[in-house]
Design a protein around this motif. Structure first.
Motif, PDB file in Angstrom:
ATOM      1  N   ASP A 222       0.819  -1.206   0.000  1.00  0.00           N
ATOM      2  CA  ASP A 222       0.000   0.000   0.000  1.00  0.00           C
ATOM      3  C   ASP A 222       0.860   1.265   0.000  1.00  0.00           C
ATOM      4  O   ASP A 222       0.518   2.269  -0.619  1.00  0.00           O
ATOM      5  N   GLU A 223       2.022   1.215   0.666  1.00  0.00           N
ATOM      6  CA  GLU A 223       2.946   2.355   0.639  1.00  0.00           C
ATOM      7  C   GLU A 223       3.510   2.564  -0.762  1.00  0.00           C
ATOM      8  O   GLU A 223       3.668   3.703  -1.212  1.00  0.00           O
ATOM      9  N   LEU A 224       3.827   1.463  -1.420  1.00  0.00           N
ATOM     10  CA  LEU A 224       4.358   1.551  -2.780  1.00  0.00           C
ATOM     11  C   LEU A 224       3.339   2.198  -3.705  1.00  0.00           C
ATOM     12  O   LEU A 224       3.676   3.068  -4.515  1.00  0.00           O
ATOM     13  N   ASP A 225       2.094   1.800  -3.573  1.00  0.00           N
ATOM     14  CA  ASP A 225       1.038   2.363  -4.417  1.00  0.00           C
ATOM     15  C   ASP A 225       0.850   3.855  -4.171  1.00  0.00           C
ATOM     16  O   ASP A 225       0.553   4.620  -5.092  1.00  0.00           O
ATOM     17  N   GLU A 226       1.051   4.274  -2.916  1.00  0.00           N
ATOM     18  CA  GLU A 226       0.798   5.669  -2.550  1.00  0.00           C
ATOM     19  C   GLU A 226       1.951   6.607  -2.887  1.00  0.00           C
ATOM     20  O   GLU A 226       1.735   7.812  -3.083  1.00  0.00           O
ATOM     21  N   CYS A 227       3.177   6.078  -2.968  1.00  0.00           N
ATOM     22  CA  CYS A 227       4.334   6.975  -3.100  1.00  0.00           C
ATOM     23  C   CYS A 227       4.486   7.543  -4.505  1.00  0.00           C
ATOM     24  O   CYS A 227       5.210   8.530  -4.706  1.00  0.00           O
ATOM     25  N   GLY A 228       3.848   6.934  -5.498  1.00  0.00           N
ATOM     26  CA  GLY A 228       3.887   7.473  -6.849  1.00  0.00           C
ATOM     27  C   GLY A 228       5.101   7.090  -7.656  1.00  0.00           C
ATOM     28  O   GLY A 228       5.228   7.488  -8.813  1.00  0.00           O
ATOM     29  N   ALA A 229       6.016   6.302  -7.077  1.00  0.00           N
ATOM     30  CA  ALA A 229       7.206   5.860  -7.806  1.00  0.00           C
ATOM     31  C   ALA A 229       7.031   4.405  -8.228  1.00  0.00           C
ATOM     32  O   ALA A 229       6.292   3.651  -7.601  1.00  0.00           O
ATOM     33  N   ASP A 230       7.719   4.010  -9.292  1.00  0.00           N
ATOM     34  CA  ASP A 230       7.629   2.624  -9.731  1.00  0.00           C
ATOM     35  C   ASP A 230       8.451   1.731  -8.810  1.00  0.00           C
ATOM     36  O   ASP A 230       9.294   2.198  -8.048  1.00  0.00           O
ATOM     37  N   THR A 233      12.346   1.979  -8.898  1.00  0.00           N
ATOM     38  CA  THR A 233      12.869   3.169  -8.236  1.00  0.00           C
ATOM     39  C   THR A 233      12.907   2.982  -6.730  1.00  0.00           C
ATOM     40  O   THR A 233      13.879   3.367  -6.063  1.00  0.00           O
ATOM     41  N   VAL A 234      11.878   2.363  -6.178  1.00  0.00           N
ATOM     42  CA  VAL A 234      11.820   2.155  -4.730  1.00  0.00           C
ATOM     43  C   VAL A 234      12.769   1.046  -4.304  1.00  0.00           C
ATOM     44  O   VAL A 234      13.491   1.177  -3.312  1.00  0.00           O
ATOM     45  N   SER A 235      12.798  -0.037  -5.059  1.00  0.00           N
ATOM     46  CA  SER A 235      13.610  -1.185  -4.656  1.00  0.00           C
ATOM     47  C   SER A 235      15.093  -0.946  -4.903  1.00  0.00           C
ATOM     48  O   SER A 235      15.887  -0.881  -3.963  1.00  0.00           O
ATOM     49  N   ARG A 236      15.476  -0.827  -6.151  1.00  0.00           N
ATOM     50  CA  ARG A 236      16.890  -0.637  -6.490  1.00  0.00           C
ATOM     51  C   ARG A 236      17.350   0.784  -6.191  1.00  0.00           C
ATOM     52  O   ARG A 236      18.490   1.009  -5.764  1.00  0.00           O
ATOM     53  N   GLY A 237      16.459   1.741  -6.389  1.00  0.00           N
ATOM     54  CA  GLY A 237      16.863   3.131  -6.236  1.00  0.00           C
ATOM     55  C   GLY A 237      17.049   3.588  -4.806  1.00  0.00           C
ATOM     56  O   GLY A 237      17.883   4.446  -4.523  1.00  0.00           O
ATOM     57  N   MET A 238      16.286   3.025  -3.868  1.00  0.00           N
ATOM     58  CA  MET A 238      16.339   3.502  -2.489  1.00  0.00           C
ATOM     59  C   MET A 238      17.286   2.707  -1.593  1.00  0.00           C
ATOM     60  O   MET A 238      17.571   3.118  -0.474  1.00  0.00           O
ATOM     61  N   VAL A 239      17.793   1.575  -2.081  1.00  0.00           N
ATOM     62  CA  VAL A 239      18.711   0.811  -1.233  1.00  0.00           C
ATOM     63  C   VAL A 239      19.963   1.624  -0.920  1.00  0.00           C
ATOM     64  O   VAL A 239      20.576   1.480   0.143  1.00  0.00           O
ATOM     65  N   ASN A 253      16.988  -3.704   1.348  1.00  0.00           N
ATOM     66  CA  ASN A 253      15.746  -2.986   1.066  1.00  0.00           C
ATOM     67  C   ASN A 253      14.682  -3.988   0.626  1.00  0.00           C
ATOM     68  O   ASN A 253      14.877  -4.724  -0.341  1.00  0.00           O
ATOM     69  N   PHE A 254      13.546  -4.029   1.336  1.00  0.00           N
ATOM     70  CA  PHE A 254      12.440  -4.926   1.025  1.00  0.00           C
ATOM     71  C   PHE A 254      11.277  -4.119   0.454  1.00  0.00           C
ATOM     72  O   PHE A 254      10.810  -3.166   1.089  1.00  0.00           O
ATOM     73  N   THR A 255      10.804  -4.509  -0.731  1.00  0.00           N
ATOM     74  CA  THR A 255       9.702  -3.811  -1.384  1.00  0.00           C
ATOM     75  C   THR A 255       8.627  -4.818  -1.770  1.00  0.00           C
ATOM     76  O   THR A 255       8.864  -5.692  -2.607  1.00  0.00           O
ATOM     77  N   GLU A 256       7.455  -4.684  -1.177  1.00  0.00           N
ATOM     78  CA  GLU A 256       6.361  -5.614  -1.442  1.00  0.00           C
ATOM     79  C   GLU A 256       5.637  -5.207  -2.721  1.00  0.00           C
ATOM     80  O   GLU A 256       5.173  -4.074  -2.854  1.00  0.00           O
ATOM     81  N   THR A 257       5.513  -6.135  -3.657  1.00  0.00           N
ATOM     82  CA  THR A 257       4.851  -5.875  -4.945  1.00  0.00           C
ATOM     83  C   THR A 257       3.882  -7.022  -5.244  1.00  0.00           C
ATOM     84  O   THR A 257       3.811  -8.006  -4.505  1.00  0.00           O
TER      85      THR A 257
END
Length: 310
Positions: A222-230, A233-239, A253-257
């Motif tokens: 739900d956070e991934l859906d709300e942040c507006g980034a793909d 970007t969240v998984s590889r980009g934020m680590v 970095n753990f990203t639920e998809t």
């Protein structure tokens, strides 16, 4: 090793080039670079690139995948780049090809192709392909050199990571003999929109630590859906927001998809690849990835990483 690969390429009129899904700069750079090397040196061959789309690296010239019909694989050579396990290959139709060839610089996990060229001493797959071309006498055009240089830059962390060595700079020097603008490459790689800077600031505040000081971030679906980034970007980009914290040698970095939990593992000191491999992933000793089925499984991975430092 390289001569066997060259003979295989020379043998086939149609070549289809694959790489891993969720591509980074090295995956796309090696793919475009290999395509351009073959086109430039063997103009009578037909060469395609296939795979999923990218937003982060869409600035890279010539990256757009081709629409390749199934029947084109009949009698073709498929080349797989920058991929350590079959499950990570974008587009599994490589198995339809008459012959297969792989170039990779990750830790060997399984045999994938008829001819596997896997060498972890290279900082990037682009570096490996550059050396292949140089040692076999292939000529570079501008786009081949630019693409391969871009991949070397991304996977070496702008020549900072410890896989960088004297050979890296020799090969980069060969590529720089072609006329391309490095300022343009660096601007596209490292300049960010203000929204991305805000996103990084948000993710810095999400960092948590285990008892043995493994840094980690969890992004629920739900956070991934709300942040507006793909998700890339969240998984590889934020680590990377955890990479320069003093006293933190390992981070994840753990990203639920919808496809599962994307896990990006990094370390300055420890070999975290066995942990990634345990959960179906792979990569390098100090930079690996995996996709697991749930956050519960991700927490087991985190526990394994924590135990490395106990």
């Amino acid at each position: 090793m390289f001569n066997e690969a060259l003979k295989l390429i020379q043998q086939y009129d149609t070549v289809i080039i694959h790489r891993h899904g969720n591509p980074d700069g090295d995956a796309i750079g090696s793919q475009v670079g290999m395509r351009e090397l073959i086109r430039h040196n063997f103009p009578d061959k037909t060469v395609y690139i296939v795979g999923d789309e990218t937003k982060r690296y869409a600035f890279m010239e010539g990256w757009t995948p081709d629409n390749v019909a199934d029947e084109i694989y009949n009698g073709a050579l498929a080349i797989i780049l920058d991929t350590s396990v079959r499950t990570m290959i974008s587009d599994d139709r490589y198995m339809r090809a008459k012959a297969t060839l792989r170039f990779d610089h990750h830790i060997f996990c399984e045999k994938i192709a008829d001819v596997d060229i896997v060498d972890t001493s290279y900082e990037s797959c682009c570096g490996l392909i550059t050396d292949f071309a140089y040692q076999t006498g292939l000529k570079f055009n501008r786009l081949a050199a630019k693409s391969l240089f871009t991949g070397m830059v991304t996977d070496s962390g702008r020549f900072r990571y410890d896989a960088t060595n004297a050979r890296t700079f020799r090969l980069a020097s060969i590529l720089r003999e072609q006329d391309f603008d490095t300022n343009e490459i660096y601007a596209d790689l490292y300049a960010d929109d203000f929204e991305m800077i805000l996103l990084r600031a948000k993710y810095v505040q999400k960092i948590k630590f285990t008892k043995n000081n493994v840094g980690y971030i969890i992004t629920a679906k739900d956070e991934l859906d709300e942040c507006g980034a793909d998700e890339f970007t969240v998984s590889r980009g934020m680590v990377g927001v955890m990479s320069d914290i003093r006293g933190v040698d390992t981070w994840v970095n753990f990203t639920e998809t919808d496809k599962g939990v994307l896990c990006e593992l990094r370390s300055k000191t420890y070999n975290i690849n066995p942990v990634a491999t345990k959960y179906g992933g792979g990569g390098h000793a100090k930079a690996s990835g995996a996709t697991v089925d749930s956050l519960d499984t991700a927490m087991k991975m985190l526990e394994d990483l924590d135990n490395l430092q106990a």
